[in-house]
Design a protein around this motif. Sequence first.
Motif, mmCIF file in Angstrom:
data_model
loop_
_atom_site.group_PDB
_atom_site.id
_atom_site.type_symbol
_atom_site.label_atom_id
_atom_site.label_comp_id
_atom_site.label_asym_id
_atom_site.label_seq_id
_atom_site.Cartn_x
_atom_site.Cartn_y
_atom_site.Cartn_z
ATOM 1 N N ASP A 142 72.504 -23.323 22.104
ATOM 2 C CA ASP A 142 71.748 -23.739 20.804
ATOM 3 C C ASP A 142 70.358 -24.051 21.009
ATOM 4 O OD1 ASP A 142 71.120 -25.214 18.720
ATOM 5 O OD2 ASP A 142 72.084 -27.135 19.099
ATOM 6 N N PRO A 143 69.614 -22.847 20.998
ATOM 7 C CA PRO A 143 68.103 -23.066 21.327
ATOM 8 C C PRO A 143 67.334 -23.971 20.149
ATOM 9 C CG PRO A 143 68.572 -20.912 20.429
ATOM 10 C CD PRO A 143 69.798 -21.648 20.827
ATOM 11 N N ASP A 151 61.056 -19.281 24.734
ATOM 12 C CA ASP A 151 61.648 -18.009 25.390
ATOM 13 C C ASP A 151 62.892 -17.925 26.206
ATOM 14 O OD1 ASP A 151 59.599 -16.305 24.070
ATOM 15 O OD2 ASP A 151 58.378 -17.470 25.426
ATOM 16 N N MET A 152 63.646 -16.780 26.067
ATOM 17 C CA MET A 152 64.736 -16.322 27.011
ATOM 18 C C MET A 152 64.398 -15.194 27.577
ATOM 19 S SD MET A 152 67.524 -17.231 28.460
ATOM 20 C CE MET A 152 67.639 -18.605 27.753
ATOM 21 N N ALA A 167 72.354 -9.044 21.951
ATOM 22 C CA ALA A 167 73.124 -9.344 20.940
ATOM 23 C C ALA A 167 73.817 -10.664 20.791
ATOM 24 C CB ALA A 167 73.870 -7.949 20.271
ATOM 25 N N LEU A 168 74.477 -10.697 22.156
ATOM 26 C CA LEU A 168 74.917 -12.052 22.215
ATOM 27 C C LEU A 168 74.065 -13.274 22.007
ATOM 28 C CD1 LEU A 168 77.889 -13.118 22.741
ATOM 29 C CD2 LEU A 168 77.204 -13.155 25.276
ATOM 30 N N LEU A 169 72.940 -13.051 22.775
ATOM 31 C CA LEU A 169 71.892 -14.191 22.570
ATOM 32 C C LEU A 169 71.539 -14.402 21.161
ATOM 33 C CD1 LEU A 169 69.622 -13.154 25.393
ATOM 34 C CD2 LEU A 169 71.351 -14.847 25.530
ATOM 35 N N TRP A 174 69.121 -17.257 19.499
ATOM 36 C CA TRP A 174 67.881 -16.719 20.222
ATOM 37 C C TRP A 174 67.091 -15.709 19.270
ATOM 38 C CZ3 TRP A 174 65.733 -19.499 24.073
ATOM 39 C CH2 TRP A 174 66.429 -20.408 24.694
ATOM 40 N N GLU A 175 65.902 -16.160 18.835
ATOM 41 C CA GLU A 175 65.136 -15.095 18.089
ATOM 42 C C GLU A 175 64.693 -13.770 18.951
ATOM 43 O OE1 GLU A 175 61.671 -16.933 16.310
ATOM 44 O OE2 GLU A 175 62.879 -18.814 15.740
ATOM 45 N N PRO A 176 65.075 -12.571 18.269
ATOM 46 C CA PRO A 176 64.448 -11.323 18.856
ATOM 47 C C PRO A 176 63.585 -11.109 19.620
ATOM 48 C CG PRO A 176 65.945 -11.041 16.940
ATOM 49 C CD PRO A 176 65.586 -12.460 16.890
#
Length: 218
Positions: A142-143, A151-152, A167-169, A174-176
């Motif tokens: 839950d970002p 960022d991730m 795709a899972l993120l 999580w924003e692309p």
Amino acid sequence: MEIAVLGTGMVGHALAGKLVELGHGVTMGSRESGNPKGMQWAEQAGARGHAGSFAEACSRSGLIINATPGTVSLAILAEAGADNLNGKVLLDVSNPLDGSKGFPPPLTVCNTDSIAETIQRSYPKARVVKSLNTVSAPVMVDPGRLPGPHDMFIAGDDLDAKSTVSALLQEFAWEPGHIRDLGGLDAARGMEMWLPLWLRIFMQQPQGKMFNIAIVSE
């Protein structure tokens, strides 16, 4: 998608619960089929939730998430069995932190290696991707808990496997544009070495306050 989540701790529960919420079938893996934590989670998760041994969880799943402590991950994956890992995307969320030496725990592997690379060498037919290890469990799934963009990171040698994890993120919200692909799996070294600094920041945070980092550039 059928997904195995290896580990019954806080990270495993957070990931497994969110994946079921998103509509995936999830098997929580533990050392024994009747592990009480795994069985209790499966009962609460409903029809999409299952529990089993590490081998059972991996055999029935197309995507495997290693949510175990990095110091025991190799032993746990050995219990899962190479045949149950071959050809599958293995998302490594672990960190090699040695809790036996007090707090904050030191890394057991760093600089010229990482636990993610060690897993890949041990299971060359698995498709290892490193991600999600740089934030606390609630932020993983839950970002939006944190204000503003942050960022991730993702690293791996298999482009298709990284695409699956990305795709899972995004399913986790999580924003692309903030999923930062750092390149090959050797980038996992830096991702894991962030943990000593993360722990120092955590120690200075007011109790219960979560955080992450954001890259700011010109």
